[in-house]
Design an enzyme around this catalytic site. Structure first.
Site, PDB file in Angstrom:
ATOM      1  N   SER A 144      82.518  26.918  91.677  1.00 25.36           N
ATOM      2  CA  SER A 144      83.027  27.300  90.366  1.00 25.36           C
ATOM      3  C   SER A 144      84.516  27.623  90.422  1.00 25.36           C
ATOM      4  O   SER A 144      84.941  28.541  91.116  1.00 25.36           O
ATOM      5  CB  SER A 144      82.265  28.512  89.831  1.00 25.36           C
ATOM      6  N   HIS A 146      82.611  22.851  89.278  1.00 24.72           N
ATOM      7  CA  HIS A 146      82.072  23.504  88.091  1.00 24.72           C
ATOM      8  C   HIS A 146      83.198  24.183  87.312  1.00 24.72           C
ATOM      9  O   HIS A 146      83.976  24.963  87.872  1.00 24.72           O
ATOM     10  CB  HIS A 146      81.031  24.540  88.505  1.00 24.72           C
ATOM     11  N   ASP A 180      83.980  26.569  84.070  1.00 24.75           N
ATOM     12  CA  ASP A 180      83.462  27.491  83.054  1.00 24.75           C
ATOM     13  C   ASP A 180      84.510  27.692  81.964  1.00 24.75           C
ATOM     14  O   ASP A 180      85.562  28.289  82.211  1.00 24.75           O
ATOM     15  CB  ASP A 180      83.127  28.846  83.681  1.00 24.75           C
ATOM     16  N   MET A 209      85.228  29.578  78.535  1.00 29.65           N
ATOM     17  CA  MET A 209      84.736  30.722  77.755  1.00 29.65           C
ATOM     18  C   MET A 209      85.655  30.989  76.573  1.00 29.65           C
ATOM     19  O   MET A 209      86.873  30.876  76.694  1.00 29.65           O
ATOM     20  CB  MET A 209      84.672  31.974  78.629  1.00 29.65           C
ATOM     21  N   HIS A 218      80.926  23.437  81.939  1.00 26.98           N
ATOM     22  CA  HIS A 218      79.979  24.362  81.311  1.00 26.98           C
ATOM     23  C   HIS A 218      80.700  25.073  80.171  1.00 26.98           C
ATOM     24  O   HIS A 218      81.566  25.922  80.405  1.00 26.98           O
ATOM     25  CB  HIS A 218      79.484  25.346  82.372  1.00 26.98           C
ATOM     26  N   MET A 239      80.798  27.676  77.544  1.00 23.96           N
ATOM     27  CA  MET A 239      80.246  28.940  77.041  1.00 23.96           C
ATOM     28  C   MET A 239      80.983  29.286  75.749  1.00 23.96           C
ATOM     29  O   MET A 239      81.682  30.298  75.655  1.00 23.96           O
ATOM     30  CB  MET A 239      80.426  30.055  78.070  1.00 23.96           C
ATOM     31  N   MET A 299      71.050  30.116  83.897  1.00 23.58           N
ATOM     32  CA  MET A 299      71.917  31.229  84.263  1.00 23.58           C
ATOM     33  C   MET A 299      71.096  32.301  84.960  1.00 23.58           C
ATOM     34  O   MET A 299      70.107  32.790  84.408  1.00 23.58           O
ATOM     35  CB  MET A 299      72.589  31.814  83.020  1.00 23.58           C
ATOM     36  N   GLY A 358      80.708  37.168  89.925  1.00 22.95           N
ATOM     37  CA  GLY A 358      80.409  38.243  90.859  1.00 22.95           C
ATOM     38  C   GLY A 358      79.268  39.160  90.476  1.00 22.95           C
ATOM     39  O   GLY A 358      79.161  40.265  91.009  1.00 22.95           O
ATOM     40  N   ASP A 377      73.223  28.968  88.216  1.00 24.82           N
ATOM     41  CA  ASP A 377      74.558  29.568  88.285  1.00 24.82           C
ATOM     42  C   ASP A 377      74.450  31.077  88.166  1.00 24.82           C
ATOM     43  O   ASP A 377      73.906  31.598  87.195  1.00 24.82           O
ATOM     44  CB  ASP A 377      75.412  29.009  87.142  1.00 24.82           C
ATOM     45  N   GLY A 400      75.290  34.607  91.100  1.00 26.99           N
ATOM     46  CA  GLY A 400      74.800  35.344  92.256  1.00 26.99           C
ATOM     47  C   GLY A 400      74.283  34.457  93.369  1.00 26.99           C
ATOM     48  O   GLY A 400      73.460  34.885  94.186  1.00 26.99           O
TER      49      GLY A 400
END
Length: 221
Positions: free
Chosen positions: A12, A37, A39, A41, A70, A72, A141, A149, A179, A181
């Site tokens: 990511s 990946h 993200d 947002m 991805h 979001m 998710m 994190g 995705d 942890g």
């Protein structure tokens, strides 16, 4: 089983060092990672902002891995053509923001990209029953979206098992990606539950040897 016949690893970019982004992307290029990946947002659907097209346009000429984007965000369908024009491989939208999911998936495929849907931790996989045959990938998710994190939500393992059963019963090739942890320990459990692809941010970019972290994930069965 996925076409790669081994764990698909998608580091990511959110966890990269943005002061040295080109360096980190070159590391990904030279690693065994399969995808990158991304993200995106908007601060509306999720309580955080990340990056948008200026970053995507800047990295596109130097990244040699397929882009796993991805979104979001609300109204992701507005950006289908723009992402396709950038050569994005996978466009991933959230189930929770879509009123006309079938239409959006069709538009993604018509634009030449693979169609993917993300489910938040509270969204049951069973809701995909009528649309699963249209999906190239489902992203589960395993944390609440918006921040890196976070601690792995263990109920995700059962969701992976349930989704794997649905895919296999229908004889589909839909991939399961997870995705949140993800590390060598949780990654092994996810693969045993039936996942195909793992997104890893902090585990890869925070590792003293990112290549080693990626290699460890690739070896998981």
């Amino acid at each position: 089983m996925n076409q790669y016949q081994e764990t698909i690893v998608s580091p990511s970019l959110l966890s990269a060092d943005f002061l040295h982004l080109e360096r980190d992307i070159e590391m990904i290029n030279n690693s065994r990672a399969d995808w990158l990946h991304i993200d995106v947002m908007d601060g509306v659907f999720v309580p955080n902002l990340s990056f948008g097209f200026p970053i995507l346009e800047a990295i596109r000429p130097i990244i040699r891995k397929p882009l796993d984007v991805h979104l979001m965000i609300v109204e992701p369908e507005k950006f289908t053509k723009r992402l396709a024009d950038l050569g994005v491989e996978i466009m991933n939208v959230h189930y929770e923001v879509q009123n006309h999911l079938h239409r959006t998936l069709g538009a993604i495929k018509d634009a030449g990209m693979k169609a993917a849907v993300t489910l938040n931790p509270h969204t049951p996989v069973e809701l995909l029953g009528d649309i699963l045959c249209e999906l190239d990938l489902v992203l589960l998710m395993s944390v609440n979206p918006g921040f890196g994190g976070q601690k792995f939500i263990r109920q995700t393992l059962q969701k992976v098992q349930n989704l794997r059963r649905m895919i296999d019963e229908r004889g589909l090739d839909t991939l399961i990606e997870v995705d949140g942890g993800v590390n060598a320990s949780t990654g092994e459990e996810l693969m045993q539950a039936g996942a195909d692809a793992l997104v890893a941010g902090s585990y890869v970019f925070g590792h003293k040897n990112p290549h080693e972290a990626i290699d460890l994930l690739k070896k998981l069965k």
